[in-house]
Structures are given as C-alpha cells and as structure tokens.
Enzyme design. Sequence first.
Site, PDB file in Angstrom:
ATOM      1  N   HIS A 101     -31.388  57.072  33.811  1.00 21.98           N
ATOM      2  CA  HIS A 101     -32.537  56.276  33.385  1.00 21.98           C
ATOM      3  C   HIS A 101     -33.874  56.791  33.847  1.00 21.98           C
ATOM      4  O   HIS A 101     -34.900  56.183  33.560  1.00 21.98           O
ATOM      5  CB  HIS A 101     -32.391  54.833  33.873  1.00 21.98           C
ATOM      6  CG  HIS A 101     -31.489  54.005  33.031  1.00 21.98           C
ATOM      7  ND1 HIS A 101     -31.927  53.319  31.924  1.00 21.98           N
ATOM      8  CD2 HIS A 101     -30.169  53.779  33.120  1.00 21.98           C
ATOM      9  CE1 HIS A 101     -30.910  52.691  31.374  1.00 21.98           C
ATOM     10  NE2 HIS A 101     -29.823  52.947  32.071  1.00 21.98           N
ATOM     11  N   LYS A 129     -40.272  46.393  21.144  1.00 22.23           N
ATOM     12  CA  LYS A 129     -40.373  44.953  20.861  1.00 22.23           C
ATOM     13  C   LYS A 129     -41.674  44.640  20.154  1.00 22.23           C
ATOM     14  O   LYS A 129     -41.725  43.862  19.203  1.00 22.23           O
ATOM     15  CB  LYS A 129     -40.299  44.144  22.168  1.00 22.23           C
ATOM     16  CG  LYS A 129     -38.998  44.280  22.939  1.00 22.23           C
ATOM     17  CD  LYS A 129     -39.153  43.679  24.346  1.00 22.23           C
ATOM     18  CE  LYS A 129     -38.000  44.079  25.246  1.00 22.23           C
ATOM     19  NZ  LYS A 129     -38.298  43.807  26.669  1.00 22.23           N
ATOM     20  N   LYS A 144     -45.338  44.855  31.553  1.00 24.37           N
ATOM     21  CA  LYS A 144     -44.251  45.674  32.089  1.00 24.37           C
ATOM     22  C   LYS A 144     -44.365  45.621  33.599  1.00 24.37           C
ATOM     23  O   LYS A 144     -45.340  45.085  34.127  1.00 24.37           O
ATOM     24  CB  LYS A 144     -44.363  47.119  31.594  1.00 24.37           C
ATOM     25  CG  LYS A 144     -45.794  47.694  31.699  1.00 24.37           C
ATOM     26  CD  LYS A 144     -45.927  49.082  31.101  1.00 24.37           C
ATOM     27  CE  LYS A 144     -45.990  49.112  29.591  1.00 24.37           C
ATOM     28  NZ  LYS A 144     -44.789  49.652  28.965  1.00 24.37           N
ATOM     29  N   ARG A 145     -43.374  46.193  34.324  1.00 19.53           N
ATOM     30  CA  ARG A 145     -43.518  46.226  35.761  1.00 19.53           C
ATOM     31  C   ARG A 145     -44.810  46.967  36.150  1.00 19.53           C
ATOM     32  O   ARG A 145     -45.267  47.860  35.443  1.00 19.53           O
ATOM     33  CB  ARG A 145     -42.297  46.912  36.397  1.00 19.53           C
ATOM     34  CG  ARG A 145     -41.069  46.033  36.422  1.00 19.53           C
ATOM     35  CD  ARG A 145     -41.272  44.774  37.246  1.00 19.53           C
ATOM     36  NE  ARG A 145     -41.310  45.059  38.664  1.00 19.53           N
ATOM     37  CZ  ARG A 145     -40.302  44.867  39.496  1.00 19.53           C
ATOM     38  NH1 ARG A 145     -39.159  44.342  39.083  1.00 19.53           N
ATOM     39  NH2 ARG A 145     -40.419  45.168  40.781  1.00 19.53           N
ATOM     40  N   THR A 181     -38.830  50.123  26.369  1.00 20.68           N
ATOM     41  CA  THR A 181     -38.292  49.253  25.321  1.00 20.68           C
ATOM     42  C   THR A 181     -39.316  48.190  24.931  1.00 20.68           C
ATOM     43  O   THR A 181     -39.256  47.649  23.836  1.00 20.68           O
ATOM     44  CB  THR A 181     -36.985  48.556  25.767  1.00 20.68           C
ATOM     45  OG1 THR A 181     -37.210  47.949  27.052  1.00 20.68           O
ATOM     46  CG2 THR A 181     -35.832  49.524  25.833  1.00 20.68           C
ATOM     47  N   LYS A 190     -46.972  53.882  35.081  1.00 22.33           N
ATOM     48  CA  LYS A 190     -47.231  53.140  33.846  1.00 22.33           C
ATOM     49  C   LYS A 190     -48.734  52.985  33.576  1.00 22.33           C
ATOM     50  O   LYS A 190     -49.149  52.597  32.497  1.00 22.33           O
ATOM     51  CB  LYS A 190     -46.540  51.777  33.896  1.00 22.33           C
ATOM     52  CG  LYS A 190     -45.010  51.875  33.827  1.00 22.33           C
ATOM     53  CD  LYS A 190     -44.375  50.499  33.929  1.00 22.33           C
ATOM     54  CE  LYS A 190     -42.850  50.499  33.925  1.00 22.33           C
ATOM     55  NZ  LYS A 190     -42.275  50.655  32.581  1.00 22.33           N
TER      56      LYS A 190
HETATM   57  C1  LIG Z   1     -38.528  44.663  27.688  1.00 21.55           C
HETATM   58  C2  LIG Z   1     -38.797  44.209  29.058  1.00 21.55           C
HETATM   59  C3  LIG Z   1     -39.137  45.127  30.057  1.00 21.55           C
HETATM   60  C4  LIG Z   1     -39.292  46.611  29.791  1.00 21.55           C
HETATM   61  O1  LIG Z   1     -40.617  46.883  29.425  1.00 21.55           O
HETATM   62  P1  LIG Z   1     -41.190  48.372  29.418  1.00 21.55           P
HETATM   63  O2  LIG Z   1     -42.524  48.221  28.782  1.00 21.55           O
HETATM   64  O3  LIG Z   1     -40.261  49.186  28.568  1.00 21.55           O
HETATM   65  O4  LIG Z   1     -41.263  48.827  30.812  1.00 21.55           O
HETATM   66  C5  LIG Z   1     -39.381  44.654  31.328  1.00 21.55           C
HETATM   67  N1  LIG Z   1     -39.308  43.345  31.617  1.00 21.55           N
HETATM   68  C6  LIG Z   1     -38.997  42.433  30.678  1.00 21.55           C
HETATM   69  C7  LIG Z   1     -38.949  41.001  31.059  1.00 21.55           C
HETATM   70  C8  LIG Z   1     -38.728  42.826  29.369  1.00 21.55           C
HETATM   71  O5  LIG Z   1     -38.411  41.905  28.457  1.00 21.55           O
END
Ligand SMILES: *Cc1c(COP(=O)(O)O)cnc(C)c1O
Length: 800
Positions: A351, A651, A539-540, A647, A545
Amino acid sequence: MEWDVKQLREKIQTTISENHSDQNSPISVPKVYEAICQILMELIEKDWSRTNQKYDETKPKQVFYFSMEFLLGRLLQSYLLNYQLLNTCNQAIKELGFDPEEIYYCEQDPGLGNGGLGRLAACFLDSTASLSYPGHGYGIRFRYGLFEQRIINGYQTELPDYWLKDRYPWEIRRADEAVTIQLAGHCYLKEREDGSLICLYENQEKIMAVPYDIPIVGYDNQTINTLRLWSAEPIADIEEQEEDQYYHQLEQEHSSWQISGFLYPDDSHYEGKQLRLKQQYFLVSASLQDILRKYSSISSATLPKKLVIQINDTHPSLAIPELLRILLDEKRLEWEVAWEITRKIFAYTNHTLMSEALETWPVDMFRELLPRIYMLIEEINERFCQDIWLNQPHLRQKIPSLAIIADHQIHMARLAVVGSFSVNGVAKIHSEILKTREMKDFYHLYPKRFNNKTNGISHRRWLVMVNPRLTHLISDTIGTSWVRHPRELTHLLRYTKDTFFLEQLHSIKQENKRKLAAIIHQRTGILVDDQSIFDVQIKRMHEYKRQLLNVFHILYLYNELKQNPKLDITPRTFIFAAKAAPNYYFAKEVIKLIHTVASIVNYDHTIHGKLKVVFLENYNVSLAEKIIPATDLSEQISTAGKEASGTGNMKMMMNGALTIGTLDGANIEMKNVVQKENMFIFGLKADEVYHIYQNNDYFANEVYQNDERLVRILHQLRDGLFGHQECKNIYYHLLSTNDPFFILKDFSDYVETQQLVDHSYTEKQRWLAKSLINIAHSGKFSSDQTIQEYATGIWKLRKG
Ligand SMILES: *Cc1c(COP(=O)(O)O)cnc(C)c1O
C-alpha cells in the site's frame, strides 16, 4: 424484497409493540430504529445460513481477506439498499412521522480503520458479496475505534471512540467458535523417538479469541458473506486460584483485554509497539485456526486449491510463518512441502512506497513475544539468502537489502514478498515503481509474482446511497442496468451537450451544496455561499498529502484580495476535514493553521465574503458521505510518487466533482479516461521528484526568495500571521527541512492551475459537461471492477 410500504410500516409497528409492553408510551426514533434493525436482521439471518450452507455443500474455492482495519461506515442503509428496500423503508419511516435520516443516524459508525486502507477493505467486502464470490473478511473487534476528533480553540484533541456503548445490532457473538492464542514464554526443540523434532513451550500467555460475525450483504443476489472480527478475552478458568496466583491472574486478564482494546491511530506511519505486534499475531493466529478447522476434512496439500488469503498490507503478514508453523509442528510436514503449500496460499497487497510506513520489528522484541515464529523466520531467511547466494550470484552483494532479517530488524514487506505467490500494488504507477525501484531486485527474482490491481470504491455506497437524486437522474436517462454494471455509466457521454440534462445535473449539485451548507452552518456557525466553488480536501492530515499547499493558495488569494478588493474572482468555499495522528506534531500544527486562516478570512468584511474557510471536525465515513455529493472541486494534490492510489479522488469524481491534482496514484488513470481537458493537472511528475531526491539539487530557500507571493506568505507566517504567533513553527519547519514535499516548488503551477479552475467554473455549460464526463467514466473505479480483477487474476475464484 416482497414488502411494499404499507406492509413494512405495519411490520415496524407490530415489532415495536412486541418489543415494548407499555402500549401507551409513544413511538420514538430509537424504537423505530431498533425495530427496523430487528426486521432486517431476521431477513439477513435466513439468507446468511443459506449462503453458508451452499458453501458447505458445493465447497467452492474461497478467499479470506486479512486486514487489521475495516472502515465499514454505517450499515443499515447499505443493507436496505442491497435488499432493494431502501426506498420502501424511507417511505415507511416517513409515514410513521419520522425523518429517515434521523433513524439511520441512530447507528454508530464503527471507526475500525484509519483511512483509505480500511475503507478499501470495506468496499472490497461489499463488491465480493455483490459479485456472488465466496469471500470473507477477518479482522479485530477493537473496543475503541479511531479516536473522535474535537477541535478546541483550533487544536485537535482526541476523545475515545467507545462505539459499543449501545448494543451493535449487526454483530453476532459466536462463543462456541472461540479459539486459544498462545504467546511469549519459552520454546525449545526436542527430538522425538523417530528423530523428528517437536517444539515444546513453557509459561506461555494464553488468550481467548472470541469471534463476532457481521453479515456482508450482496446487492440483490441473496449472497451473504461474513466479516469475522476477533475479540480478545481472558481464558475462562480463573475460579479456583491459589492465593499467590491471584494477582498474576488479574494481570494476565488485564493484558488479554488489552489486545483488542484499541486501534493504533497511525496512518501511513509505522510504530514498533509491542502491543501492536501482539494484535497482529492475535489476528492471524485466530483466523488461521478458524480456517484450518473449516478445512479439516481435506489434506494440507490440497489447501491451495480451496483457499487463498489476501493480506492487506504487511500488518497480517505474520500469517505466513504462522501457517508454516502449523504445517510443520502440528501437521508434521517436511519443510519443503510445508513451505510450498504456504507460498501458494498467500497474496500480498502493498500500500505504500513511503519508508516511514514500512513495517520492521526489532529482533529482540519479536523473539521475546513470538519465539517459535522467530525461529521460523530465521530459517526462511537463511534458505532465501542461500538460494540467492547459490543461484543468483549477480545479486550476492544485494543480500543485505533483500534479507528478511537485517540490522537487527525483521523486514515484513520482504517476508511478505518471499512468502506469497502474488504481490500487487494499488495503482498502475505504484505497481510500476515497486517493480522498477522499491522492489527492483525482488522483481528480478520473481518477475511473475508482481501485478497491479488499481483500487476502487463501491459505487453502491458512494453514489447510489449517498446521492439518491443523481442516481435517479442517471437511471431516468440511461436505465438502471448501470447499477449492476457500473461501466455502463459511459452511456451518459451522449448527454454532454444536452442542456436539459446538464441543467438537472446542476440543480442536483446545488441542492447537495445547500444541504452541506446547512450542516456547515449548524456545526460551525459559518455561513457559506452555495453559489461559490466548493473546493474540498478531505483525507488524513499528512505532509505528503499537502494540505499546506492548499492553505498557501488560500493565503495567496486573500493577499490578492486585500491588495485589490475589487478583484474579480469566483467566490470559493474551502472545505477541509482531516484527523492527524495524535503524536504527529506537524500535522496538528497544520490543523491549527487552517483554523487560524479561517478565523482571519471568514470575518474580514473587506473581501465581501468571496472566500470562506471551513474545517469540519471528526472526519469519518459518515462525514465523507455528506461532503462528497456537494463537492465541485476535488483536491488530490499529493507530492507525485507518494500517494499509492487514493480512493477519495474516485468518490468525488463519481459524484461529478472535477479534480485538481498531481500525476500521482490513480489520478493518472483518471486522466487517461477523462482526458486532460476534463481535469486540472499540475506540478512535478513522479520521476522528476525522484531525480531531485537522487541528485539532491533542490533548494527551497531559492525557490521562495524568487517568488514574491511566497516571500509574502512565508514572512506572514514567520512574523506570526496577523498576530497568531503559533504559525511561526510552520515557517521554520518548512525551511529547515528544505521542503521535502515540494510545496514551494509546486506552488506557482498550482496557483496558475487554480486560476484556470476559477475561469472554468464561470463557463457553466462547459463545467457541467466536464462534470458529466467525469461521472460517465467513474465506473472504471468501481470496486466491482477491482474485485473482478482480483478474482480472476489472483484468487482464481468462481462465482458461488
Ligand atoms: C475514502 C476515505 C479515505 C481515503 O481518502 P484519500 O483521499 O484516498 O486519502 C479516508 N477516510 C475516509 C473516512 C474515507 O471515506
């Protein structure tokens, strides 16, 4: 399902009156919620045992997905959706006089994951069941999920997430299937009469692993798979203890409960904590015992034909030596035979490329906790290194960087590669970098092992469930078959010039934005303009990032507006949500900075409300579900080469957002399908970043000195941004570390590209057409597609 609205409504009513003898007390939100859960669970249990029975009879090959994290989100609504009962239930709830949303929000959102990796596991389970594949998850039932984030005075504080305080309606405890885990103590080898070796143990710590099963409901196909989560409990035989054993016993009991106590809150970051190692062994030991019990009637040699285990990152990679141990010590197989079987069972998903996330365990800690497993890893390593020495002489000098045990550390990724038949990355670029750089020598040793499986998301949850109006529009336009075959979303491409269709697309986005605006107002008191661009980064919180790059853009715009209040820019609402690991100091500083900037920008009347900055606290699946359908612009701006896939990007694309992003992770594959004119790409490319690191020829100071916009921003931070002294640290950190993530280097291109966004948004029809093109191509990123590829390419499964 067979129910119409009236029948379901009556069933809810009778269930409530059966549950509550006091007929006079009024029906309430919790009562309705409880009744619906009960009705649904009855339905599920029937299909669940039918599915299990079918698997028992037809004995198909099955996949077991091992993961330390499953970030499921709330399940009631998605269960209803998959039973085709969601609309019926919404209506029934309304007829009872309630708001469906209020009912669904009674459910706890179990935060059993940090972010993308855990959410991926949840989407995979959904797709595996929905495609009728026999596949199940194994994880840990942490009593405390990821912390709840509260912002106090701009600073993150962490509160415990005790998600089990009310009964969780979807789990079933199966105490009769508990297994015993054994840790620590001493072990030694003794010769049997026949000359073979037996491993004997002394003073081991024993823990009971009790399974809790959660049903995974497939979409309208009567397939219910299982997510089995293990709870650690003390072994029950504590009644009659000698007095001097009493405290020892209590201590053991306490340490047993600890193992499934809490989820470690680090994302893309590894910490060598002993308790974490215990958790990992607990997961794999319990799960393997459980699986081997299920397959006890077949010979060990045929196991690889009947099952495959996918390990989600290296966290469950101890399963490799643990299975080997069972085959050697308990099944008494020869090493070569046992190793061959083991290697044919495991497939490993990598990952990350970031060194700080690669797991390594100190030999001393490891040996103390898992003495026998350590012996076996030593032997695996010995044989592996021997083999290179003898058969790959050109790699002899590479042995130190390939060896599983090196520098007093056990390198788990190396163990995972050596001990499995498949190694996959999670986006094309990521898998390529694994082959050509990060795992180059392993790739030369085992070229056939490496493959790519680009991540995906469940379009059922992330489109159908969270954006019902868009779902209706799509189904009214191209029919409903896309729900089963998300690739058919491309049929929407015929409507890119259809002004009537685009107008509806617009009105749906606007309604979603108004709903989010109401939530923002309710939670933060900030009023935002629903005509502004909703510019979203959720995101985190992590340096790679680059939330900080986003903040620099905001400060740039603010400075411009202060200089020229009449400046004609499209109004924007910057929306952030992010948790920082509790001990990640710099990430927390950036959260504070965002709040500081918000407090300046949001209340400065001279900019006429053109900019608003919002931080929504406690980012989790439920909050993501609210923000994503309302997003205009999706920020995916990681330093190229650092985000394995992402991911969140998928979305938001699926909900019609346009992406501003670097050529990183799955953004590259998005660009390949939508074409570059339907995205906003900027910044260094991964190979450029790589070469800068290699050549060591980046000088952050120079870059900023030569850009007056950056000079201004950095000096504002240094001088304590409008009186906010705490921002100074960010200035010093960025420059003293020579800007390792190239925020300063990418700034100029980012700002220019944001100017393009600003202009594009004013060309309404064209923007909407781009938005539609993004939706139309998003089926490629359905996790159904991904799981189809895992099933045929790695797992070799047939549909059940
Ligand atoms: C989809 C999702 C992530 C991943 O987000 P990234 O932008 O790909 O880092 C992290 N936390 C939650 C709650 C999510 O639904």
